[in-house]
Design a protein around this motif. Sequence first.
Motif, short mmCIF file in Angstrom:
data_model
loop_
_atom_site.label_atom_id
_atom_site.label_comp_id
_atom_site.label_asym_id
_atom_site.label_seq_id
_atom_site.Cartn_x
_atom_site.Cartn_y
_atom_site.Cartn_z
N ARG A 72 12.32 -12.07 4.94
CA ARG A 72 12.46 -11.05 3.91
C ARG A 72 11.28 -10.09 4.01
NH1 ARG A 72 12.28 -10.65 -2.28
NH2 ARG A 72 14.09 -9.35 -2.74
N VAL A 73 11.56 -8.79 4.05
CA VAL A 73 10.53 -7.77 4.24
C VAL A 73 10.78 -6.61 3.30
CG1 VAL A 73 10.03 -8.35 6.66
CG2 VAL A 73 11.87 -6.74 6.13
N SER A 74 9.70 -5.91 2.95
CA SER A 74 9.79 -4.68 2.16
C SER A 74 9.13 -3.56 2.93
CB SER A 74 9.08 -4.84 0.81
OG SER A 74 9.71 -5.79 -0.02
N VAL A 75 9.59 -2.34 2.70
CA VAL A 75 8.89 -1.15 3.17
C VAL A 75 8.75 -0.23 1.97
CG1 VAL A 75 11.06 -0.10 4.00
CG2 VAL A 75 8.85 0.78 4.80
N MET A 76 7.55 0.36 1.83
CA MET A 76 7.25 1.19 0.67
C MET A 76 6.51 2.44 1.11
SD MET A 76 5.70 -1.69 -1.88
CE MET A 76 5.67 -0.50 -3.22
N SER A 77 6.74 3.54 0.40
CA SER A 77 5.93 4.74 0.61
C SER A 77 4.85 4.80 -0.45
CB SER A 77 6.78 6.01 0.56
OG SER A 77 7.43 6.15 -0.69
N THR A 78 3.71 5.40 -0.08
CA THR A 78 2.54 5.37 -0.96
C THR A 78 2.03 6.75 -1.36
OG1 THR A 78 0.96 5.45 0.89
CG2 THR A 78 1.80 3.28 0.26
N GLY A 79 2.48 7.81 -0.67
CA GLY A 79 1.78 9.07 -0.82
C GLY A 79 0.48 9.00 -0.04
N MET A 80 -0.37 10.03 -0.20
CA MET A 80 -1.59 10.14 0.60
C MET A 80 -2.83 9.86 -0.24
SD MET A 80 -0.87 13.45 3.04
CE MET A 80 -0.51 14.57 1.69
N GLY A 81 -3.84 9.28 0.40
CA GLY A 81 -5.15 9.13 -0.21
C GLY A 81 -5.41 7.76 -0.80
N THR A 82 -6.70 7.40 -0.88
CA THR A 82 -7.07 6.08 -1.39
C THR A 82 -6.87 5.95 -2.90
OG1 THR A 82 -9.40 6.72 -1.59
CG2 THR A 82 -8.73 5.64 0.46
N ASP A 83 -6.74 7.07 -3.63
CA ASP A 83 -6.41 6.96 -5.05
C ASP A 83 -5.03 6.34 -5.23
OD1 ASP A 83 -5.32 9.24 -3.90
OD2 ASP A 83 -5.54 10.48 -5.68
N ALA A 238 -9.32 2.49 4.83
CA ALA A 238 -10.47 1.81 4.22
C ALA A 238 -10.15 1.34 2.81
CB ALA A 238 -11.69 2.74 4.22
N GLY A 239 -9.37 2.12 2.07
CA GLY A 239 -8.96 1.70 0.74
C GLY A 239 -8.12 0.43 0.79
N TYR A 240 -7.18 0.37 1.74
CA TYR A 240 -6.38 -0.84 1.94
C TYR A 240 -7.28 -2.04 2.23
CZ TYR A 240 -1.63 1.17 2.42
OH TYR A 240 -0.41 1.74 2.20
N TYR A 241 -8.17 -1.89 3.19
CA TYR A 241 -8.97 -3.02 3.64
C TYR A 241 -9.93 -3.50 2.54
CZ TYR A 241 -7.38 -2.39 8.49
OH TYR A 241 -6.61 -2.31 9.63
N ALA A 242 -10.55 -2.56 1.83
CA ALA A 242 -11.48 -2.93 0.78
C ALA A 242 -10.76 -3.62 -0.38
CB ALA A 242 -12.24 -1.70 0.29
N MET A 243 -9.65 -3.04 -0.84
CA MET A 243 -8.90 -3.66 -1.93
C MET A 243 -8.31 -4.99 -1.49
SD MET A 243 -9.08 -1.67 -4.64
CE MET A 243 -7.70 -2.18 -5.68
N GLY A 244 -7.87 -5.08 -0.22
CA GLY A 244 -7.34 -6.33 0.29
C GLY A 244 -8.39 -7.43 0.28
N GLU A 245 -9.62 -7.08 0.66
CA GLU A 245 -10.71 -8.07 0.62
C GLU A 245 -10.96 -8.54 -0.81
OE1 GLU A 245 -15.52 -8.04 0.85
OE2 GLU A 245 -14.52 -7.08 2.55
N GLN A 246 -11.00 -7.61 -1.74
CA GLN A 246 -11.30 -7.96 -3.12
C GLN A 246 -10.20 -8.83 -3.74
OE1 GLN A 246 -13.97 -6.75 -5.16
NE2 GLN A 246 -15.00 -5.53 -3.64
N LEU A 247 -8.95 -8.55 -3.36
CA LEU A 247 -7.82 -9.22 -4.01
C LEU A 247 -7.27 -10.41 -3.22
CD1 LEU A 247 -5.97 -5.99 -5.20
CD2 LEU A 247 -7.04 -7.70 -6.69
N GLY A 248 -7.71 -10.56 -1.96
CA GLY A 248 -7.29 -11.72 -1.18
C GLY A 248 -5.97 -11.55 -0.45
N HIS A 249 -5.67 -10.32 0.01
CA HIS A 249 -4.45 -10.09 0.79
C HIS A 249 -4.80 -9.79 2.24
CE1 HIS A 249 -2.26 -10.25 -2.92
NE2 HIS A 249 -3.00 -9.29 -3.44
N GLN A 250 -3.84 -10.05 3.13
CA GLN A 250 -4.03 -9.84 4.57
C GLN A 250 -3.60 -8.42 4.92
OE1 GLN A 250 -2.51 -13.16 7.03
NE2 GLN A 250 -2.09 -14.17 5.08
N MET A 251 -4.51 -7.64 5.49
CA MET A 251 -4.27 -6.22 5.69
C MET A 251 -4.35 -5.83 7.17
SD MET A 251 -4.10 -5.78 2.45
CE MET A 251 -3.62 -4.06 2.62
N LEU A 252 -3.51 -4.89 7.56
CA LEU A 252 -3.59 -4.31 8.90
C LEU A 252 -3.08 -2.88 8.83
CD1 LEU A 252 -4.13 -4.63 11.95
CD2 LEU A 252 -1.75 -5.39 12.18
#
Length: 289
Positions: A72-83, A238-252
Amino acid sequence: MEKHRIPESELIINSDGSIYHLHLKPEDLASVIFTVGDPDRVPLVSRNFDTIDFQTQKREFVTHTGMLNGQRVSVMSTGMGTDNIEILMTELDALVNVDFATRIVKEEKTSLQIIRLGTSGAMQADLPVGTLLASEIAIGMDSLMSYYPPLSGNQEIAQAIQGELNLPFRPYQARAAFQMVNRLDERFEKGVTLTCPGFYAPQGREVRLKPRFAQFIERLAGLEVNGRRLTNFEMETAGYYAMGEQLGHQMLSLNAIVANRPNREFDKKAEKTVDRMIHAALELLAVKK
């Protein structure tokens, strides 16, 4: 000790039980999530699914969830920017780690696998357009992490950039999940990505307004820290990786290199390059455990 209940004003849940911005309920989300900036790119990913059982759209956030090769997989759009990434990551985490009925954080945490599929510009002349690149490290040139606890990892590249540009603030540095990087094959180069808070002057472009930093690309491309150099620009990793570290998710974060800034070249086959990236990512990362 009584557990903390998250107030309605801090975590907004819509009247239909979905989370505020993403308009998703916990059952709408898979544990493997591919993200794209452009809402129009969501169907370019989901058309490769075997089935699609859920679709929704709220603002720039478009979500398709389905099955691919038994996963089971999801795909999502985010818009642009770390905000936007801060909203996305906070609400994705809440969907799996907060009990919406009680508004209390669950004792047992769920770690999501989140893979960004994005376009990017090369900072190095020897990184040609058409390259697929995985961001092993990302450097954030925005202020997002000034509002969160300090990151635990090495900050030496971020410090070198601050010194080179004499910045009045400290950029932040975060990493991809090792286990996800290790699932990639020879189709992907590995690099260090600079995440910028804009597309024009923050990436050294001049249209009518002149950027503050002279020779921005040349100076940053010439930096080398313990054998590592900056490879590419974009606006979210960088926003993905930093928030992923703080929240405990695996990011790439995976990047289709569609521009080479030193060579002033744009990929004439950019759509095909993006499609190659999508197919490779789904093949390697949408795999049932």
